[in-house]
Every structure is written in C-alpha cells, then in structure tokens.
Scaffold this motif. Structure first.
Motif, PDB file in Angstrom:
ATOM      1  N   GLY A  24       0.778  -1.226   0.000  1.00  0.00           N
ATOM      2  CA  GLY A  24       0.000   0.000   0.000  1.00  0.00           C
ATOM      3  C   GLY A  24       0.808   1.273   0.000  1.00  0.00           C
ATOM      4  N   LEU A  25       2.113   1.174  -0.276  1.00  0.00           N
ATOM      5  CA  LEU A  25       2.959   2.355  -0.279  1.00  0.00           C
ATOM      6  C   LEU A  25       2.954   3.058  -1.636  1.00  0.00           C
ATOM      7  CD1 LEU A  25       6.060   0.951   1.669  1.00  0.00           C
ATOM      8  CD2 LEU A  25       4.118   2.235   2.570  1.00  0.00           C
ATOM      9  N   LEU A  26       2.514   2.357  -2.658  1.00  0.00           N
ATOM     10  CA  LEU A  26       2.528   2.888  -4.024  1.00  0.00           C
ATOM     11  C   LEU A  26       1.230   2.466  -4.709  1.00  0.00           C
ATOM     12  CD1 LEU A  26       4.549   4.390  -5.955  1.00  0.00           C
ATOM     13  CD2 LEU A  26       5.196   2.113  -6.788  1.00  0.00           C
ATOM     14  N   LYS A  27       0.560   3.413  -5.345  1.00  0.00           N
ATOM     15  CA  LYS A  27      -0.724   3.112  -5.986  1.00  0.00           C
ATOM     16  C   LYS A  27      -0.772   3.717  -7.391  1.00  0.00           C
ATOM     17  CE  LYS A  27      -3.165   2.935  -1.567  1.00  0.00           C
ATOM     18  NZ  LYS A  27      -4.255   3.513  -0.728  1.00  0.00           N
ATOM     19  N   PRO A  28      -0.119   3.070  -8.356  1.00  0.00           N
ATOM     20  CA  PRO A  28      -0.124   3.595  -9.733  1.00  0.00           C
ATOM     21  C   PRO A  28      -1.499   3.431 -10.386  1.00  0.00           C
ATOM     22  CG  PRO A  28       0.896   1.443  -9.667  1.00  0.00           C
ATOM     23  CD  PRO A  28       0.634   1.806  -8.237  1.00  0.00           C
ATOM     24  N   ALA A  29      -1.754   4.281 -11.355  1.00  0.00           N
ATOM     25  CA  ALA A  29      -3.015   4.168 -12.104  1.00  0.00           C
ATOM     26  C   ALA A  29      -2.963   2.961 -13.047  1.00  0.00           C
ATOM     27  CB  ALA A  29      -3.246   5.450 -12.895  1.00  0.00           C
ATOM     28  N   LYS A  30      -4.151   2.458 -13.420  1.00  0.00           N
ATOM     29  CA  LYS A  30      -4.227   1.327 -14.346  1.00  0.00           C
ATOM     30  C   LYS A  30      -4.909   1.762 -15.644  1.00  0.00           C
ATOM     31  CE  LYS A  30      -4.339  -2.491 -11.016  1.00  0.00           C
ATOM     32  NZ  LYS A  30      -5.078  -3.697 -10.554  1.00  0.00           N
ATOM     33  N   GLN A  31      -4.374   1.272 -16.760  1.00  0.00           N
ATOM     34  CA  GLN A  31      -4.980   1.563 -18.064  1.00  0.00           C
ATOM     35  C   GLN A  31      -6.293   0.774 -18.195  1.00  0.00           C
ATOM     36  OE1 GLN A  31      -2.184   0.817 -21.213  1.00  0.00           O
ATOM     37  NE2 GLN A  31      -0.552   2.037 -20.247  1.00  0.00           N
ATOM     38  N   LYS A  32      -7.328   1.449 -18.657  1.00  0.00           N
ATOM     39  CA  LYS A  32      -8.645   0.811 -18.733  1.00  0.00           C
ATOM     40  C   LYS A  32      -8.674  -0.340 -19.729  1.00  0.00           C
ATOM     41  CE  LYS A  32     -11.320   4.869 -17.365  1.00  0.00           C
ATOM     42  NZ  LYS A  32     -12.395   5.832 -17.758  1.00  0.00           N
ATOM     43  N   GLU A  33      -7.989  -0.156 -20.858  1.00  0.00           N
ATOM     44  CA  GLU A  33      -8.107  -1.154 -21.926  1.00  0.00           C
ATOM     45  C   GLU A  33      -7.396  -2.471 -21.626  1.00  0.00           C
ATOM     46  OE1 GLU A  33      -4.865   1.861 -22.966  1.00  0.00           O
ATOM     47  OE2 GLU A  33      -6.897   1.838 -22.130  1.00  0.00           O
ATOM     48  N   ASN A  34      -6.276  -2.432 -20.876  1.00  0.00           N
ATOM     49  CA  ASN A  34      -5.529  -3.673 -20.635  1.00  0.00           C
ATOM     50  C   ASN A  34      -5.149  -3.914 -19.169  1.00  0.00           C
ATOM     51  OD1 ASN A  34      -3.463  -1.820 -20.231  1.00  0.00           O
ATOM     52  ND2 ASN A  34      -2.637  -2.108 -22.306  1.00  0.00           N
ATOM     53  N   GLY A  35      -5.439  -2.962 -18.295  1.00  0.00           N
ATOM     54  CA  GLY A  35      -5.138  -3.136 -16.872  1.00  0.00           C
ATOM     55  C   GLY A  35      -3.688  -2.939 -16.507  1.00  0.00           C
ATOM     56  N   TYR A  36      -2.859  -2.538 -17.469  1.00  0.00           N
ATOM     57  CA  TYR A  36      -1.444  -2.312 -17.172  1.00  0.00           C
ATOM     58  C   TYR A  36      -1.303  -1.113 -16.227  1.00  0.00           C
ATOM     59  CZ  TYR A  36      -0.041  -5.461 -20.978  1.00  0.00           C
ATOM     60  OH  TYR A  36       0.140  -6.545 -21.792  1.00  0.00           O
ATOM     61  N   ARG A  37      -0.354  -1.238 -15.311  1.00  0.00           N
ATOM     62  CA  ARG A  37      -0.074  -0.122 -14.404  1.00  0.00           C
ATOM     63  C   ARG A  37       0.726   0.948 -15.154  1.00  0.00           C
ATOM     64  NH1 ARG A  37       0.526  -4.850 -11.700  1.00  0.00           N
ATOM     65  NH2 ARG A  37      -0.462  -5.098  -9.652  1.00  0.00           N
ATOM     66  N   THR A  38       0.387   2.196 -14.884  1.00  0.00           N
ATOM     67  CA  THR A  38       1.091   3.328 -15.481  1.00  0.00           C
ATOM     68  C   THR A  38       1.690   4.177 -14.364  1.00  0.00           C
ATOM     69  OG1 THR A  38      -0.464   3.382 -17.331  1.00  0.00           O
ATOM     70  CG2 THR A  38       0.900   5.335 -16.982  1.00  0.00           C
ATOM     71  N   TYR A  39       2.981   4.391 -14.455  1.00  0.00           N
ATOM     72  CA  TYR A  39       3.694   5.109 -13.391  1.00  0.00           C
ATOM     73  C   TYR A  39       4.057   6.520 -13.846  1.00  0.00           C
ATOM     74  CZ  TYR A  39       4.154   0.393 -11.550  1.00  0.00           C
ATOM     75  OH  TYR A  39       3.885  -0.873 -11.095  1.00  0.00           O
ATOM     76  N   THR A  40       3.727   7.481 -13.005  1.00  0.00           N
ATOM     77  CA  THR A  40       4.009   8.878 -13.309  1.00  0.00           C
ATOM     78  C   THR A  40       5.339   9.297 -12.677  1.00  0.00           C
ATOM     79  OG1 THR A  40       2.904   9.662 -11.304  1.00  0.00           O
ATOM     80  CG2 THR A  40       1.533   9.362 -13.291  1.00  0.00           C
ATOM     81  N   GLU A  41       5.755  10.535 -12.970  1.00  0.00           N
ATOM     82  CA  GLU A  41       6.952  11.070 -12.314  1.00  0.00           C
ATOM     83  C   GLU A  41       6.744  11.164 -10.801  1.00  0.00           C
ATOM     84  OE1 GLU A  41       9.930  11.621 -13.445  1.00  0.00           O
ATOM     85  OE2 GLU A  41       9.349  10.945 -15.448  1.00  0.00           O
ATOM     86  N   GLN A  42       5.502  11.423 -10.380  1.00  0.00           N
ATOM     87  CA  GLN A  42       5.200  11.456  -8.949  1.00  0.00           C
ATOM     88  C   GLN A  42       5.393  10.075  -8.329  1.00  0.00           C
ATOM     89  OE1 GLN A  42       4.642  13.960  -7.044  1.00  0.00           O
ATOM     90  NE2 GLN A  42       4.019  12.922  -5.142  1.00  0.00           N
ATOM     91  N   ASP A  43       4.989   9.024  -9.061  1.00  0.00           N
ATOM     92  CA  ASP A  43       5.218   7.658  -8.577  1.00  0.00           C
ATOM     93  C   ASP A  43       6.714   7.360  -8.470  1.00  0.00           C
ATOM     94  OD1 ASP A  43       2.503   6.961  -8.368  1.00  0.00           O
ATOM     95  OD2 ASP A  43       2.415   6.513 -10.512  1.00  0.00           O
TER      96      ASP A  43
END
Length: 365
Positions: A24-43
């Motif tokens: 629970g220390l990191l919560k990247p967003a997930k792409q709707k079409e394939n569920g892949y995690r997407t990591y931002t510069e903030q992540d």
C-alpha cells in the motif's frame, strides 16, 4: 511509464515495485483497456523516497506514516521522523561498537588461556547486556515536550526558588520546573571556565530551549546541541537559528567520536540514575577531541552521607513536594561521584560551588 520502464529508470527490480504496491505504499493508475499499471513522475519520486527511507533502516510502517505526512505537506513532521531514525541508528551504532569491544576482550581472554575461560566470557557478556539495557532504560518522567513552552518563563529574574537547605521542605514545589535563582550564574560560570577560542566546536547536551548553547555561540563557539524533546528543540531553533540541532539521547550521543572541542551540559543529568550518568559521561568524552574540555552545571549533594541525610530529613518531614527537577530524590547526583569518575578518565578536574547546591564541574580530556 510501465513497470519495466520505471524499473530501469530507478535501478529497482519490478518485483520490489510490486512488493511496495502490495504493502500500500505505491498506488499507480491502471490503463482501462488492458489493466497495465502506469507510473508517473510522482510515482517515481515516491519510489525514490521509499528506497531512501528503507536504506536508513525505517520499517514499512514508519515509511507509511512518513509518506502520509509528506502527502499532507507536513515537512516538519517528516524531518522529525528522519531525526528520530538518525537517533536510533546512532544508538545501534554505539551498541555495535560496544559489542565489538566485548568480542575483542573475549578473543583476547581465550587466546591467553589453554582452557576456554567460560566464566570470564559469561561475565563480559553480562556487562555488555547491562550497558545495552542502560541505554534502553531511560524514560521521560518529567514530560519535557508538554512543559517546554513554559520552560523559559520560569527562568525569569522576577521568579524565585527556595534553597533546599532553607525553610520547610513541604513549601518546595515540584509541580512545575524549578526556578533557578542561580541559573544564569551557572551558565556564566561555564562560559568563564571554558573561555573558548573563536571558531572552535561545542556541543550542548540536553540543551532544552538552548540557553547555554546560545550563550556560548555568542562568545565565539560554533555550537551543536542535542535533546530528546522535539518541542524543546523546536523552541531552541526559533531562538537560535544557527545552532545545529539533533534529536538524541545523552546515553547515545548522535555524533561521531572526537567531533567537539567542548562538551557542556546544564541541569540535565539529574534525570539519570547513577549508572546511566556514568554511561552519559563516557559518551561526552567519546565525542570530545583529545585535549578537549567538558563542563557541567547541576544540582548535587556534596557526598553520599549528605544525600542520605537529606533523604532521611525529607522522609521525616513528610514533604509532599520536592526541590529540583525530579520527583525521584534517589537520582540526585553527588559531587564526589562525578569528580572521582572524571579524575579516573581525564587529565585534570576542577569544580566550583554556587548557591542553591549547584556545582560547576570542569574536566580536560
């Protein structure tokens, strides 16, 4: 960025990244079409913070709390957490040095005997454990954080404090910090005795709101200071911005060996037991340079017989209020104890009595 991209960018394995996500220390967003995690510069920044805090030994729960404070932009709390971790690491480092020293003694004893000296090895192990327990045994009985805000108010010249040798004992109040009629005189005496050269380094142990450290800084020392109270250090920082402050305990001073030309302390050591005081004096000498000076001001009984007589008088009077800054009268230091200990560990010792059972003790390493 996908997980492999951020993994390469930061030099951390994808497995480790997934582990921090599971905790629970990191919560990247997930792409709707394939569920892949997407990591931002903030992540990426958050991961760098996690890695940094893990490197200095923080637990996952401590990291979770620190990140929560960071998210709320509570920089002061984050700095406090880092200071606390630094203090803990220094205690562990001090204990590790002690363990290595004990191991060296065991090896020397074993090499000097044809039969393994089991009893001696056991005694050395017990001594090592006792020192470790001493460092962990100190408790803040006085609640320094809560009383920090009123500390300086009670040291104003208009206040008064009754000498323990005068008047009825039950008139002496311990419900608040004692008001020192000789407080400024004690600080001035320390400054006079050490007569520091400009630009040398000094450490104030148990600095409180920094009155002694500030005085010595004004006469030319480059001052650092430690205290176990975050609130005391906060007030000290507001008064003396140029003093280097560290959260830390006198039983494991958070500085390296031989750092300072002067180590001072005022009205801090009577919160320790006799055994803890010897450990504290040893720590002060550890961070002092060869030829450096330690100078302490505190309430003291002259010797053990005077302390015993004082305690007997206190009991017979049925006093409900005690002098000085501690409810535990058995903790009161004796002048003979500190001078005898310092004489066996330093090259020269001198002391001067002030009023109200205060002594200033000076020693050169």
């Amino acid at each position: 960025m996908l997980i492999n991209e951020i993994s390469r960018k930061l030099g951390i394995t994808a497995r480790a990244i997934r582990f921090y996500e599971q905790k629970g220390l990191l919560k990247p967003a997930k792409q709707k079409e394939n569920g892949y995690r997407t990591y931002t510069e903030q992540d990426a920044w958050r991961l760098q913070t996690i890695i940094s805090l893990r490197e200095v030994g923080m637990t996952l729960e401590d990291i979770r709390q620190t990140l929560a404070q960071t998210d709320l932009n509570q920089q002061e709390e984050v700095l406090s957490a880092l200071q606390m971790q630094r203090s803990m690491l220094f205690q562990q480092w001090t204990e590790m040095k002690q363990i290595i020293g004990t191991m060296d003694q065991m090896i020397q004893a074993a090499q000097g005997s044809s039969i393994l000296p089991t009893e001696l090895l056991y005694e050395l192990a017990l001594q090592s454990k006792e020192l470790r327990d001493l460092r962990e045994s100190w408790r803040d009985h006085w609640d320094f954080d809560r009383k920090a805000q009123q500390f300086d108010e009670l040291l104003q010249p208009a206040s008064s404090f009754e000498d323990i040798t005068e008047g009825p004992l039950n008139d002496i109040d311990i419900s608040s910090p004692p008001v020192y009629t000789s407080y400024e005189a004690a600080l001035d005496k320390i400054a006079q005795l050490i007569s520091p050269a400009h630009g040398l380094k000094g450490l104030d142990v148990g600095t409180g709101t920094g009155n002694l450290a500030g005085k010595l800084q004004q006469i030319g020392l480059t001052m650092s200071a430690i205290d176990q109270s975050k609130q005391m250090l906060k007030l000290c920082a507001a008064k003396f911005a140029d003093i280097e402050l560290k959260l830390g305990n006198v039983l494991a001073i958070p500085f390296m060996d031989g750092t300072f030309d002067y180590v001072v302390s005022s009205f801090a050591l009577h919160h320790l037991t006799e055994a803890q005081r010897e450990l504290a004096w040893g720590e002060m000498l550890r961070v002092l340079k060869p030829g450096g000076v330690v100078c302490l001001a505190d309430y003291m009984m002259q010797d053990r017989s005077e302390a015993d007589a004082f305690l007997a008088n206190l009991i017979s009077s049925k006093a409900t209020k005690l002098p000085m800054m501690h409810e535990q009268v058995e903790l009161y230091m004796t002048h003979t104890h500190i001078t005898e200990w310092l004489l066996s560990h330093t090259s020269q010792v001198k002391s001067e009595p002030l009023r109200n059972s205060i002594y200033v003790v000076y020693a050169q390493k």
